[in-house]
Design an enzyme around this catalytic site. Structure first.
Site, PDB file in Angstrom:
ATOM      1  N   GLU A   1      -9.551  -1.226   2.504  1.00 26.45           N
ATOM      2  CA  GLU A   1      -8.264  -0.789   1.954  1.00 26.45           C
ATOM      3  C   GLU A   1      -7.467  -2.051   1.642  1.00 26.45           C
ATOM      4  O   GLU A   1      -6.885  -2.667   2.523  1.00 26.45           O
ATOM      5  CB  GLU A   1      -7.508   0.095   2.939  1.00 26.45           C
ATOM      6  CG  GLU A   1      -6.245   0.685   2.316  1.00 26.45           C
ATOM      7  CD  GLU A   1      -5.447   1.553   3.286  1.00 26.45           C
ATOM      8  OE1 GLU A   1      -4.670   2.396   2.806  1.00 26.45           O
ATOM      9  OE2 GLU A   1      -5.594   1.378   4.510  1.00 26.45           O
TER      10      GLU A   1
ATOM     11  N   HIS B   1      -5.012   8.702   1.209  1.00 23.48           N
ATOM     12  CA  HIS B   1      -3.818   9.343   1.786  1.00 23.48           C
ATOM     13  C   HIS B   1      -2.856   9.840   0.696  1.00 23.48           C
ATOM     14  O   HIS B   1      -1.804   9.255   0.440  1.00 23.48           O
ATOM     15  CB  HIS B   1      -3.106   8.491   2.828  1.00 23.48           C
ATOM     16  CG  HIS B   1      -2.905   7.038   2.527  1.00 23.48           C
ATOM     17  ND1 HIS B   1      -2.320   6.559   1.378  1.00 23.48           N
ATOM     18  CD2 HIS B   1      -3.193   5.941   3.269  1.00 23.48           C
ATOM     19  CE1 HIS B   1      -2.249   5.242   1.421  1.00 23.48           C
ATOM     20  NE2 HIS B   1      -2.791   4.851   2.569  1.00 23.48           N
TER      21      HIS B   1
ATOM     22  N   ASP C   1      -5.878   7.439   9.500  1.00 24.15           N
ATOM     23  CA  ASP C   1      -5.259   6.165   9.099  1.00 24.15           C
ATOM     24  C   ASP C   1      -4.710   5.473  10.343  1.00 24.15           C
ATOM     25  O   ASP C   1      -3.662   4.810  10.308  1.00 24.15           O
ATOM     26  CB  ASP C   1      -4.154   6.396   8.060  1.00 24.15           C
ATOM     27  CG  ASP C   1      -3.702   5.104   7.370  1.00 24.15           C
ATOM     28  OD1 ASP C   1      -4.440   4.105   7.436  1.00 24.15           O
ATOM     29  OD2 ASP C   1      -2.604   5.088   6.777  1.00 24.15           O
TER      30      ASP C   1
ATOM     31  N   ARG D   1       8.150  15.661 -15.452  1.00 28.20           N
ATOM     32  CA  ARG D   1       7.901  15.060 -16.768  1.00 28.20           C
ATOM     33  C   ARG D   1       6.894  13.914 -16.680  1.00 28.20           C
ATOM     34  O   ARG D   1       6.169  13.653 -17.633  1.00 28.20           O
ATOM     35  CB  ARG D   1       9.206  14.539 -17.390  1.00 28.20           C
ATOM     36  CG  ARG D   1      10.193  15.638 -17.773  1.00 28.20           C
ATOM     37  CD  ARG D   1      11.302  15.099 -18.677  1.00 28.20           C
ATOM     38  NE  ARG D   1      12.253  16.155 -19.005  1.00 28.20           N
ATOM     39  CZ  ARG D   1      13.354  16.410 -18.297  1.00 28.20           C
ATOM     40  NH1 ARG D   1      13.629  15.692 -17.224  1.00 28.20           N
ATOM     41  NH2 ARG D   1      14.181  17.383 -18.652  1.00 28.20           N
TER      42      ARG D   1
ATOM     43  N   HIS E   1      -2.670   3.294  -2.986  1.00 31.41           N
ATOM     44  CA  HIS E   1      -1.706   2.191  -3.084  1.00 31.41           C
ATOM     45  C   HIS E   1      -1.567   1.817  -4.553  1.00 31.41           C
ATOM     46  O   HIS E   1      -1.728   0.663  -4.947  1.00 31.41           O
ATOM     47  CB  HIS E   1      -2.137   1.006  -2.222  1.00 31.41           C
ATOM     48  CG  HIS E   1      -1.984   1.250  -0.753  1.00 31.41           C
ATOM     49  ND1 HIS E   1      -0.794   1.028  -0.090  1.00 31.41           N
ATOM     50  CD2 HIS E   1      -2.857   1.735   0.167  1.00 31.41           C
ATOM     51  CE1 HIS E   1      -0.946   1.355   1.188  1.00 31.41           C
ATOM     52  NE2 HIS E   1      -2.190   1.791   1.371  1.00 31.41           N
TER      53      HIS E   1
ATOM     54  N   ASN F   1       1.159   9.388  -0.145  1.00 31.45           N
ATOM     55  CA  ASN F   1       1.650   8.138   0.432  1.00 31.45           C
ATOM     56  C   ASN F   1       1.184   6.950  -0.394  1.00 31.45           C
ATOM     57  O   ASN F   1       0.032   6.869  -0.805  1.00 31.45           O
ATOM     58  CB  ASN F   1       1.163   7.988   1.878  1.00 31.45           C
ATOM     59  CG  ASN F   1       1.707   9.084   2.772  1.00 31.45           C
ATOM     60  OD1 ASN F   1       0.974   9.940   3.255  1.00 31.45           O
ATOM     61  ND2 ASN F   1       3.013   9.080   2.985  1.00 31.45           N
TER      62      ASN F   1
ATOM     63  N   ASP G   1       0.119  14.332  10.590  1.00 32.55           N
ATOM     64  CA  ASP G   1       0.728  13.907  11.852  1.00 32.55           C
ATOM     65  C   ASP G   1       2.192  14.301  11.965  1.00 32.55           C
ATOM     66  O   ASP G   1       2.852  13.976  12.948  1.00 32.55           O
ATOM     67  CB  ASP G   1       0.586  12.396  12.032  1.00 32.55           C
ATOM     68  CG  ASP G   1       1.301  11.588  10.946  1.00 32.55           C
ATOM     69  OD1 ASP G   1       1.767  12.189   9.945  1.00 32.55           O
ATOM     70  OD2 ASP G   1       1.377  10.349  11.083  1.00 32.55           O
ATOM     71  N   GLY G   2       2.732  15.008  10.943  1.00 25.46           N
ATOM     72  CA  GLY G   2       4.134  15.390  10.969  1.00 25.46           C
ATOM     73  C   GLY G   2       5.080  14.295  10.536  1.00 25.46           C
ATOM     74  O   GLY G   2       6.292  14.529  10.428  1.00 25.46           O
TER      75      GLY G   2
END
Length: 381
Positions: free
Chosen positions: A123, A210, A268, A221, A189, A213, A242-243
């Site tokens: 990553e 993810h 993650d 639009r 990312h 995120n 995970d909230g």
């Protein structure tokens, strides 16, 4: 207890559905179709039996980092997640100097060859500075296919996935290179537009790192990458349940738009998973973990999670109200298929590895078996 075991009386989650008062038969390291007369019978009535969890995106745990720790540290982190039901794990790195990442790939590939991990996920560093999250901006670089190839070669056939901002120069060619070498190209990312993301998928990208995120928000639009990743049947979307990383409504939107067959729950996780609050290093960046939430000390960006997959499973069923069978697909079967390992793991079927998790009626973890051996012994009567 002998090598032959019959786990009897549980609600067993199979690819075909839930079997009540079912049983799973284990002989040595494998699940088998019939029990021998000398098999030990373990009464697991009132519990759920599900396949061992498969985590394709995990940076560490138990106080140990997969990016910077020693071999012993990495093994400790792996064991920490096994105690929480993750019987198969891909070790993820974070952005670093190319030579350092190549060195880490060599260390992690040895653990993959031993069967301790299922492979390596890079990553970074080929990600967007606009969406860097908890990655060091000065170490980011465009995805030059030659440098991507350097990491693949350093991993000695054990690279499983590379997360890329595919809109950057060299991004699409790097995706094609990864596909050519049997490595999953993941969009993440990223600051890509909808159209650029479609191009990446057409080039061979198959995972959304993810989802939601570290990428532009969904707009009516300018739909951005989220809409492209959700709508395409070729994409598996990673979700961190995970909230903290996702509002429940966003998770529901992704889960129901993609369908149960295209979701992979991930952790993650970083060092603090299964360990506790405090100060940690994520690559070269300092992280403060408070009340289980990891954020960069400088800037406050979320820096991975402290999640374990047993907690993700329980939350998905009890908070998100997802069907147990769908959660099993997202936490075991789908990631196993993505890794090309579904002939061995990801479901409770004869011939597959005896990797399983025992949960009580409240979906709290009570036992973990990996390849026929208890990692967490349920100690039932």
């Amino acid at each position: 207890m002998g090598s032959r075991k019959v786990l009897a009386g549980a609600r067993v989650v199979l690819p075909t559905g839930v079997v009540h008062d079912g049983r799973v038969i284990v002989d040595g390291t494998r699940i088998v179709g019939a029990a021998s007369e000398d098999a030990d019978v373990v009464d697991v009535t009132g519990h759920w039996l599900v396949p061992g969890f498969v985590d394709i995106h995990n940076h560490g745990g138990g106080g140990a980092s997969f990016t910077s720790g020693t071999v012993e540290d990495v093994l400790h982190g792996i064991h920490t997640h096994r105690l929480h039901g993750t019987t198969t794990l891909v070790a993820s790195t974070v952005t670093g100097d190319m030579d350092f990442l190549a060195q880490r790939a060599g260390l992690l590939s040895e653990l993959a060859e031993q069967g301790d991990i299922a492979g390596i996920h890079f990553e970074g560093p080929f990600i967007s500075p606009c969406r860097k999250g908890a990655h060091s901006e000065e170490l980011l670089r465009d995805p030059d296919p030659a440098e991507v190839r350097k990491l693949i070669d350093a991993a000695r056939g054990r690279a499983r996935m590379v997360t890329l901002a595919t809109e950057l120069p060299g991004g699409l060619d790097s995706v094609r290179l990864l596909v050519e070498h049997g490595v999953v190209a993941a969009v993440g990312h990223t600051d890509a537009t909808y159209e650029q993301t479609v191009q990446a998928i057409d080039a061979g990208a198959t995972v959304a790192t993810h989802l939601f995120n570290a990428m532009p928000a969904l707009g009516h639009r300018t739909p951005g990458p989220i809409a492209a990743l959700l709508e395409d049947e070729r994409i598996t979307v990673e979700l961190i349940d995970d909230g903290t990383h996702l509002h429940p409504a966003a998770l529901q939107l992704a889960f129901h738009r993609a369908g149960a067959g295209r979701v992979a729950f991930i952790t993650d996780a970083m060092d603090a998973a299964g360990f506790g609050d405090g100060r940690y290093m994520l690559g070269p960046l300092e992280v403060e973990v408070s009340e289980g939430v990891a954020r960069l000390v400088e800037g406050g960006s979320i820096a991975g999670s402290t999640l374990t997959l047993d907690r993700a499973f329980k939350r998905a069923v009890t908070v998100d109200r997802l069907p147990v069978e769908d959660v099993v697909a997202a936490i075991s079967a789908n990631p196993a298929r993505l890794l090309g390992m579904d002939d061995r793991i990801g479901s409770l079927e004869p011939g597959k590895d005896a990797d399983l998790v025992l949960l009580d009626q409240q979906f709290d973890l009570k036992g973990v078996m990996r390849r026929g051996e208890w990692v967490v012994d349920p100690q039932l009567g």
